[in-house]
Design an enzyme around this catalytic site. Structure first.
Site, PDB file in Angstrom:
ATOM      1  N   LYS A 179       0.932  -1.309   0.041  1.00 16.39           N
ATOM      2  CA  LYS A 179      -0.145   0.035  -0.116  1.00 16.39           C
ATOM      3  C   LYS A 179       0.805   1.312  -0.071  1.00 16.39           C
ATOM      4  O   LYS A 179       1.457   1.542   1.033  1.00 16.39           O
ATOM      5  CB  LYS A 179      -1.052  -0.029   1.203  1.00 16.39           C
ATOM      6  CG  LYS A 179      -1.857   1.018   1.107  1.00 16.39           C
ATOM      7  CD  LYS A 179      -2.499   1.478   2.394  1.00 16.39           C
ATOM      8  CE  LYS A 179      -1.728   2.772   3.073  1.00 16.39           C
ATOM      9  NZ  LYS A 179      -1.676   3.903   2.389  1.00 16.39           N
ATOM     10  N   GLY A 231       6.957   4.671   8.217  1.00 21.11           N
ATOM     11  CA  GLY A 231       6.413   5.909   8.450  1.00 21.11           C
ATOM     12  C   GLY A 231       6.518   6.243   9.824  1.00 21.11           C
ATOM     13  O   GLY A 231       7.512   6.219  10.482  1.00 21.11           O
ATOM     14  N   SER A 232       5.416   6.827  10.380  1.00 15.77           N
ATOM     15  CA  SER A 232       5.493   7.528  11.666  1.00 15.77           C
ATOM     16  C   SER A 232       5.447   6.495  12.969  1.00 15.77           C
ATOM     17  O   SER A 232       5.286   5.357  12.811  1.00 15.77           O
ATOM     18  CB  SER A 232       4.292   8.297  12.073  1.00 15.77           C
ATOM     19  OG  SER A 232       3.055   7.704  12.221  1.00 15.77           O
ATOM     20  N   THR A 233       6.237   6.843  13.905  1.00 21.95           N
ATOM     21  CA  THR A 233       6.355   6.235  15.005  1.00 21.95           C
ATOM     22  C   THR A 233       5.115   5.723  15.598  1.00 21.95           C
ATOM     23  O   THR A 233       4.719   4.714  16.262  1.00 21.95           O
ATOM     24  CB  THR A 233       7.389   6.740  16.103  1.00 21.95           C
ATOM     25  OG1 THR A 233       8.645   6.882  15.638  1.00 21.95           O
ATOM     26  CG2 THR A 233       7.499   5.916  17.505  1.00 21.95           C
ATOM     27  N   GLY A 236       3.481   3.197  13.602  1.00 21.10           N
ATOM     28  CA  GLY A 236       4.275   1.871  13.992  1.00 21.10           C
ATOM     29  C   GLY A 236       4.006   1.179  15.256  1.00 21.10           C
ATOM     30  O   GLY A 236       3.844  -0.113  15.351  1.00 21.10           O
ATOM     31  N   CYS A 287      13.536  10.557   6.977  1.00 20.01           N
ATOM     32  CA  CYS A 287      13.618   9.733   8.590  1.00 20.01           C
ATOM     33  C   CYS A 287      15.052  10.116   8.916  1.00 20.01           C
ATOM     34  O   CYS A 287      15.196  10.266  10.282  1.00 20.01           O
ATOM     35  CB  CYS A 287      13.318   8.486   8.371  1.00 20.01           C
ATOM     36  SG  CYS A 287      13.712   7.570   7.237  1.00 20.01           S
ATOM     37  N   GLU A 384      10.471  15.074  15.781  1.00 21.69           N
ATOM     38  CA  GLU A 384      10.604  15.113  14.439  1.00 21.69           C
ATOM     39  C   GLU A 384      10.001  16.137  13.523  1.00 21.69           C
ATOM     40  O   GLU A 384       8.818  15.910  13.843  1.00 21.69           O
ATOM     41  CB  GLU A 384      10.684  13.646  13.920  1.00 21.69           C
ATOM     42  CG  GLU A 384      10.712  13.355  12.184  1.00 21.69           C
ATOM     43  CD  GLU A 384      10.806  11.933  11.845  1.00 21.69           C
ATOM     44  OE1 GLU A 384       9.422  11.485  12.181  1.00 21.69           O
ATOM     45  OE2 GLU A 384      11.657  11.437  11.365  1.00 21.69           O
TER      46      GLU A 384
HETATM   47  P1  NAI Z   1       1.956   7.830   8.562  1.00 23.91           P
HETATM   48  O1  NAI Z   1       2.635   6.898   9.641  1.00 23.91           O
HETATM   49  O2  NAI Z   1       0.635   8.034   9.110  1.00 23.91           O
HETATM   50  O3  NAI Z   1       1.872   7.102   6.874  1.00 23.91           O
HETATM   51  C1  NAI Z   1       2.784   6.279   6.572  1.00 23.91           C
HETATM   52  C2  NAI Z   1       1.685   5.206   5.868  1.00 23.91           C
HETATM   53  O4  NAI Z   1       1.215   4.544   6.893  1.00 23.91           O
HETATM   54  C3  NAI Z   1       0.956   5.668   4.817  1.00 23.91           C
HETATM   55  O5  NAI Z   1       1.025   4.865   3.687  1.00 23.91           O
HETATM   56  C4  NAI Z   1      -0.443   5.595   5.705  1.00 23.91           C
HETATM   57  O6  NAI Z   1      -1.428   5.567   4.772  1.00 23.91           O
HETATM   58  C5  NAI Z   1      -0.220   4.488   6.498  1.00 23.91           C
HETATM   59  N1  NAI Z   1      -1.144   4.396   7.740  1.00 23.91           N
HETATM   60  C6  NAI Z   1      -1.588   5.446   8.426  1.00 23.91           C
HETATM   61  N2  NAI Z   1      -2.344   4.807   9.331  1.00 23.91           N
HETATM   62  C7  NAI Z   1      -2.025   3.515   9.350  1.00 23.91           C
HETATM   63  C8  NAI Z   1      -2.567   2.493  10.197  1.00 23.91           C
HETATM   64  N3  NAI Z   1      -3.279   2.571  11.173  1.00 23.91           N
HETATM   65  N4  NAI Z   1      -2.447   1.324   9.993  1.00 23.91           N
HETATM   66  C9  NAI Z   1      -1.552   0.845   8.686  1.00 23.91           C
HETATM   67  N5  NAI Z   1      -1.140   1.893   7.899  1.00 23.91           N
HETATM   68  C10 NAI Z   1      -1.555   3.125   8.233  1.00 23.91           C
HETATM   69  O7  NAI Z   1       2.850   9.260   8.582  1.00 23.91           O
HETATM   70  P2  NAI Z   1       2.142  10.594   7.869  1.00 23.91           P
HETATM   71  O8  NAI Z   1       0.966  10.967   8.631  1.00 23.91           O
HETATM   72  O9  NAI Z   1       2.034  10.918   6.577  1.00 23.91           O
HETATM   73  O10 NAI Z   1       3.465  11.422   8.494  1.00 23.91           O
HETATM   74  C11 NAI Z   1       3.225  12.208  10.054  1.00 23.91           C
HETATM   75  C12 NAI Z   1       4.580  11.919  10.453  1.00 23.91           C
HETATM   76  O11 NAI Z   1       5.354  10.694  10.394  1.00 23.91           O
HETATM   77  C13 NAI Z   1       5.656  13.046   9.443  1.00 23.91           C
HETATM   78  O12 NAI Z   1       5.475  14.270   9.921  1.00 23.91           O
HETATM   79  C14 NAI Z   1       6.992  12.355  10.033  1.00 23.91           C
HETATM   80  O13 NAI Z   1       7.346  12.879  11.205  1.00 23.91           O
HETATM   81  C15 NAI Z   1       6.806  10.965  10.283  1.00 23.91           C
HETATM   82  N6  NAI Z   1       6.957  10.206   8.969  1.00 23.91           N
HETATM   83  C16 NAI Z   1       8.093   9.245   9.010  1.00 23.91           C
HETATM   84  C17 NAI Z   1       8.625   8.587   7.803  1.00 23.91           C
HETATM   85  C18 NAI Z   1       9.783   7.882   7.672  1.00 23.91           C
HETATM   86  O14 NAI Z   1      10.331   7.788   6.587  1.00 23.91           O
HETATM   87  N7  NAI Z   1      10.157   7.154   8.954  1.00 23.91           N
HETATM   88  C19 NAI Z   1       7.913   8.651   6.595  1.00 23.91           C
HETATM   89  C20 NAI Z   1       6.698   9.547   6.747  1.00 23.91           C
HETATM   90  C21 NAI Z   1       6.205  10.196   7.926  1.00 23.91           C
END
Ligand code: NAI
Ligand code: MG
Length: 475
Positions: A179, A231-233, A236, A287, A384
């Site tokens: 996804k 993605g976000s902690t 996670g 990240c 972050e």
């Molecule tokens: P997010 O963690 O919500 O999104 C990442 C992915 O997870 C997207 O594909 C989203 O649709 C999916 N997702 C969201 N909720 C989910 C759930 N309950 N179960 C499974 N998948 C789910 O991150 P978001 O809201 O886009 O960004 C928020 C913050 O997270 C950013 O400001 C940044 O600080 C951090 N982040 C860190 C990343 C990294 O590379 N480690 C990448 C993106 C965001």
């Protein structure tokens, strides 16, 4: 003589964007059952396409297709799987320009980054893991694939994160349901077309689009054997909770708050370039970004004046202009988060500086920003920001640098700038970070494992280590 700036725009005509996209299940594009969503170009707010939303039932179809394909795919000799992966890698190279333009349009990153960093690394990942497919017995993690991998990726490196997830999974004989993020689904859908072009057996790769609910359905599906998330902690943690008590194997690659540490003996001009790459690459949506600059007090003034001079030369604007250094912020939501934290930085007493920099009227933009006078307790030093915002702290001794660098819940990466190799090793042995860069920053290579300590997640991606997440030993 006065020179006028002449833009050098890459053509957007090299890529055909369809008005609407379905889900990619069992080798075909099919309708989704949820309400479709729009993906926009963050540099102009123009809608690029309408994209299907996969419901739980659609995700179930995708997992069933992957399960069925697993029988076929895992039974192929590794050398046969390698042929498909090599073919995909070559098609990615052939279509690199198209993919790079599409990535910049959907994500907002400068074309020089999508063209010269993302795309070469994407192809390199497929080539690298293609090479492992028939050599798994030498990797040391067994040769038995896990089954169906459910993979959820973010929007900062849409195609590169896809490659990090799909290449090792397929090399090891697993099949996948992936996804992409809801703000950047388009290159994953073009990758689906590449799977068709490569004649990949149907069901080996399935792409389901949608937001968090779709991600939760992928992760929570009972017939998924392996979950991989970047993605976000915060999400996670939700995922770790959702899979607790199941037999699913999990890797999580989460947030970071890396220290970029500059000693007084470092080559200052090189360090300045490394600081710029560390935090302004990809608008700071990284990240492992070097979001905390720790500079030795004796050179702080000199370094900061060089850094400010350098930042004044960065060009912000149209991501498709080949001269652009800083593109658009990926979404209105991310822009709001960057603004909120930057305002908190000012409110907590740090001084904020940005070069003179006109922001385009439409789209989501944030100027390169430096905070000085930051203390450890400030939110901008702890949280972050995931944007083009650098927090500067100073130190006097190596021990103090280590103490400050490690004073974070995260542990993904760090950079050290010094001429002394002995000091470099002394630091690297003490920094609690998955990657420590020496006199460089944000360097990636498919042969090198990447991953975090503490709240930055667990498991490693890339290199031989990256195979471990997709294999099991049979007893
Ligand atoms: P997010 O963690 O919500 O999104 C990442 C992915 O997870 C997207 O594909 C989203 O649709 C999916 N997702 C969201 N909720 C989910 C759930 N309950 N179960 C499974 N998948 C789910 O991150 P978001 O809201 O886009 O960004 C928020 C913050 O997270 C950013 O400001 C940044 O600080 C951090 N982040 C860190 C990343 C990294 O590379 N480690 C990448 C993106 C965001
Ligand atoms: Mg978009």
């Amino acid at each position: 003589m006065i020179f006028e700036y002449a833009p050098a725009p890459e053509s957007r005509e090299v890529v055909d964007i369809r008005p609407s996209y379905g889900l990619f299940i069992n080798g075909e594009f099919v309708d989704g059952s949820g309400t479709p969503f729009k993906t926009v170009n963050p540099a102009s707010e123009e809608t690029l396409a309408e994209v299907a939303t996969a419901t739980e039932a659609d995700v179930d179809r995708a997992v069933q297709a992957a399960r069925k394909a697993f029988g076929v795919w895992s039974a192929l000799p590794g050398s046969e799987r390698a042929k498909y992966l090599f073919r995909i890698a070559r098609i990615i190279q052939e279509r690199a320009r198209e993919l790079a333009v599409l990535e910049s349009l959907d994500n907002g990153k400068p074309i020089k980054e999508s063209r010269d960093v993302d795309l070469p690394l994407v192809a390199a990942h497929f080539f690298y893991y293609a090479g492992w497919a028939d050599k798994l017995q030498y990797a040391g993690y067994g040769t038995t694939p896990l089954g169906v991998a459910g993979q959820v990726i973010p929007w900062n490196f849409p195609l590169l994160m896809l490659a990090w997830k799909i290449a090792p999974a397929l090399a090891c004989g697993n099949t996948v349901v992936l996804k992409p993020a809801e703000t950047t689904p388009l290159t994953a859908l073009l990758f689906a077309e590449i799977c068709q072009q490569a004649d990949l057996p149907p069901g080996v790769v399935n792409i389901v689009t949608g937001a968090g609910d779709t991600g939760a359905a992928v992760v929570g599906h009972p017939d998924v054997d392996k979950v991989a998330f970047t993605g976000s902690t915060e999400v996670g943690r939700l995922i770790a909770r959702a899979v607790a008590g199941t037999t699913k194997k999990v890797t999580l690659e989460l947030g970071g708050k890396a220290a970029n540490i500059v000693f007084d003996d470092a080559a200052i001009d090189q360090a300045v370039e490394g600081i710029v790459t560390g935090i302004f690459f990809n608008q700071g949506h990284v990240c492992c970004a070097g979001s905390r600059l720790l500079v030795q007090e004796s050179v702080a003034e000199e370094l900061l004046s060089s850094l400010k001079r350098r930042l004044s030369t960065l060009r912000l604007g149209d991501p498709l202009d080949k001269n652009t250094d800083i593109g658009a912020i990926n979404s209105a939501a991310q822009l709001a988060k960057i603004r909120e934290l930057s305002e908190a930085g000012e409110a907590e007493g740090a001084s904020r500086w940005s070069p003179a920099c006109a922001l385009p009227e439409k789209g989501f933009w944030f100027p390169p920003t430096v905070f000085t006078g930051v203390s450890q307790s400030h939110r901008i030093a702890r949280e972050e920001i995931f944007g083009p915002v650098l927090s500067v702290l100073t130190f006097r001794t190596p021990a103090e640098a280590v103490e400050k660098a490690n004073n974070t819940p995260y542990g993904l990466s760090a950079g050290v700038w010094t001429e002394k190799a002995s000091r470099m090793l002394w630091m690297a042995n003490r920094l609690r970070a998955g990657v420590v860069w020496s006199n460089t920053f944000n360097k990636f290579d498919p042969t090198s494992p990447f991953g975090g300590y503490k709240e930055s997640g667990y498991g490693r991606e890339g290199g031989r280590h990256g195979l471990e997440a997709y294999l099991k030993e049979i007893s």
